[in-house]
Enzyme design. Structure first.
Site, PDB file in Angstrom:
ATOM      1  N   TYR A  33     -14.575   7.314  67.066  1.00  0.00           N
ATOM      2  CA  TYR A  33     -13.678   7.377  65.857  1.00  0.00           C
ATOM      3  C   TYR A  33     -14.243   8.605  65.197  1.00  0.00           C
ATOM      4  CZ  TYR A  33     -16.467   4.878  62.620  1.00  0.00           C
ATOM      5  OH  TYR A  33     -17.555   4.300  61.454  1.00  0.00           O
ATOM      6  N   ARG A  52     -18.299  16.434  66.808  1.00  0.00           N
ATOM      7  CA  ARG A  52     -19.051  15.333  66.732  1.00  0.00           C
ATOM      8  C   ARG A  52     -18.231  14.270  67.707  1.00  0.00           C
ATOM      9  NH1 ARG A  52     -20.877  11.850  61.876  1.00  0.00           N
ATOM     10  NH2 ARG A  52     -18.675  11.629  61.675  1.00  0.00           N
ATOM     11  N   ARG A 100      -8.680  -5.988  82.280  1.00  0.00           N
ATOM     12  CA  ARG A 100     -10.028  -6.181  82.018  1.00  0.00           C
ATOM     13  C   ARG A 100     -11.221  -6.285  83.093  1.00  0.00           C
ATOM     14  NH1 ARG A 100     -13.561 -10.376  80.752  1.00  0.00           N
ATOM     15  NH2 ARG A 100     -14.768  -9.848  79.060  1.00  0.00           N
ATOM     16  N   LYS A 149     -20.635   7.843  67.805  1.00  0.00           N
ATOM     17  CA  LYS A 149     -19.732   7.014  66.481  1.00  0.00           C
ATOM     18  C   LYS A 149     -18.753   5.969  67.228  1.00  0.00           C
ATOM     19  CE  LYS A 149     -17.532   8.064  62.224  1.00  0.00           C
ATOM     20  NZ  LYS A 149     -18.235   7.529  61.274  1.00  0.00           N
ATOM     21  N   GLU A 181     -30.156   3.708  57.861  1.00  0.00           N
ATOM     22  CA  GLU A 181     -29.157   4.141  57.255  1.00  0.00           C
ATOM     23  C   GLU A 181     -28.423   3.080  56.692  1.00  0.00           C
ATOM     24  OE1 GLU A 181     -26.246   6.150  59.882  1.00  0.00           O
ATOM     25  OE2 GLU A 181     -26.823   4.722  61.631  1.00  0.00           O
TER      26      GLU A 181
HETATM   27  N1  PDD Z   1     -18.783   6.397  58.171  1.00  0.00           N
HETATM   28  N2  PDD Z   1     -23.946   6.395  59.060  1.00  0.00           N
HETATM   29  C1  PDD Z   1     -22.888   5.629  59.462  1.00  0.00           C
HETATM   30  C2  PDD Z   1     -23.295   4.283  60.081  1.00  0.00           C
HETATM   31  C3  PDD Z   1     -21.381   6.085  59.256  1.00  0.00           C
HETATM   32  O1  PDD Z   1     -20.554   5.034  59.793  1.00  0.00           O
HETATM   33  C4  PDD Z   1     -21.298   6.837  58.686  1.00  0.00           C
HETATM   34  C5  PDD Z   1     -19.747   7.585  58.340  1.00  0.00           C
HETATM   35  C6  PDD Z   1     -22.157   7.958  58.230  1.00  0.00           C
HETATM   36  C7  PDD Z   1     -21.945   9.367  57.444  1.00  0.00           C
HETATM   37  O2  PDD Z   1     -21.196  10.295  58.327  1.00  0.00           O
HETATM   38  P1  PDD Z   1     -20.256  11.424  57.963  1.00  0.00           P
HETATM   39  O3  PDD Z   1     -21.054  11.967  56.963  1.00  0.00           O
HETATM   40  O4  PDD Z   1     -20.113  12.058  59.013  1.00  0.00           O
HETATM   41  O5  PDD Z   1     -18.922  10.423  57.489  1.00  0.00           O
HETATM   42  C8  PDD Z   1     -23.591   7.712  58.511  1.00  0.00           C
HETATM   43  C9  PDD Z   1     -17.325   6.719  57.972  1.00  0.00           C
HETATM   44  C10 PDD Z   1     -17.221   7.605  56.907  1.00  0.00           C
HETATM   45  C11 PDD Z   1     -16.611   5.406  58.162  1.00  0.00           C
HETATM   46  O6  PDD Z   1     -16.880   4.487  59.087  1.00  0.00           O
HETATM   47  O7  PDD Z   1     -15.764   5.160  57.380  1.00  0.00           O
END
Ligand code: PDD
Length: 285
Positions: A33, A52, A100, A149, A181
């Site tokens: 996503y 990304r 599945r 992601k 993070e």
């Molecule tokens: N989350 N680290 C994690 C684990 C994240 O889920 C996110 C973003 C970031 C920051 O990435 P970016 O600057 O590209 O948004 C770092 C999004 C905003 C979410 O899951 O809603």
């Protein structure tokens, strides 16, 4: 008012926006996503999010479902049709619906592509930017490919709930004695004017906001160190903050009960937030 949602080529009212119960995103979290923010009706850092997305998909052996230009058009149409001034566009691509089986389905299985908007009036004026966030720390129990992601967000969701249960706003995750993070953001500390944030690797998501903020910091002659830091080092820092597409730059004022500096948002976080918002509005599409 019902939103218009994009599902597999169609723009439909949200009540009609459905995917199969056999979707691999639903059964295996086999999908990725992106979240792109919208300010004054325009998308921030769209190129970075699209690039990304392509990388996340490639790491899971999936193609881009459409060209970057076509993707931009879908984003723009949703923003326009839903009258989004300030808010977000959420995009999800999965490997599609198939009986599945742990093995991937045949390559010609149509991917599932869903996009929807979330209206967040005043997104850039979030009052939390004035007060700062309280953070707690938790062990990082996620898998080892956090650079992709994926939609496997259960642990970050549990982390957010654990933070709230302790009266905090969010959690930073810790592995091998150092911070990786935040649950949904990248983590930073500032000591003696130097900004410190974890180096890129498979252990963290390569934040699009992170890349922009580090570039702006360097252009403003601020010192940046990309390396891991411990919770103790963070508690001893002058200030701290997080970055993400939805929070931009958000100050942190407390870590595991220890106030940072005088317990209010620090000057570097405030300045970076202003620069990030100004500069990304300029390049918004
Ligand atoms: N989350 N680290 C994690 C684990 C994240 O889920 C996110 C973003 C970031 C920051 O990435 P970016 O600057 O590209 O948004 C770092 C999004 C905003 C979410 O899951 O809603």
């Amino acid at each position: 008012m019902s939103r218009i949602v994009y599902v597999n080529g169609a723009f439909v009212p949200e009540a009609e926006a459905t995917v199969s119960v056999f979707d691999r995103g639903f059964l295996f979290a086999d999908g990725v996503y992106e979240v792109t923010s919208v300010l004054s009706g325009k998308l921030l850092d769209f190129d970075g999010h699209a690039r990304r997305l392509e990388r996340s998909l490639a790491e899971l052996d999936m193609p881009m479902p459409m060209t970057q230009d076509a993707l931009l058009e879908v984003h723009r149409r949703l923003v326009a049709e839903n009258g989004i001034e300030d808010g977000l566009v959420y995009l999800q691509v999965t490997r599609g619906a198939a009986d599945r089986d742990f093995a991937y389905p045949p390559k010609d299985t149509p991917q599932t592509v869903v996009l929807f908007t979330q209206s967040k009036p005043g997104l850039a004026d979030n009052p939390a930017a004035q007060t700062g966030l309280k953070i707690v720390t938790l062990p990082d129990l996620r898998w080892d490919r956090r650079d992709i992601k994926t939609v496997q967000l259960l642990y970050p969701s549990m982390g957010k709930m654990a933070a709230k249960a302790q009266g905090a706003d969010d959690a930073w995750m810790v592995e091998d004695g150092v911070v990786t993070e935040g649950t949904s953001n990248n983590a930073y500390i500032v000591k003696d004017g130097t900004i410190v944030t974890r180096h890129l690797g498979n252990e963290i998501l390569h934040g699009i906001t992170r890349a922009a903020v580090l570039r702006f910091a360097q252009e403003a002659q601020m010192k940046v160190e990309e390396r891991a830091f411990s919770v103790e080092e963070a508690q001893d820092a002058d200030e701290a903050f997080v970055t993400s597409a939805s929070a931009f730059v958000m100050p942190v004022v407390e870590i595991d009960g220890a106030a940072l500096g005088n317990g209010t948002p620090g000057p570097i976080a405030k300045r970076l937030r202003e620069i990030y918002l100004d500069e990304s509005r300029k390049t918004a599409v």
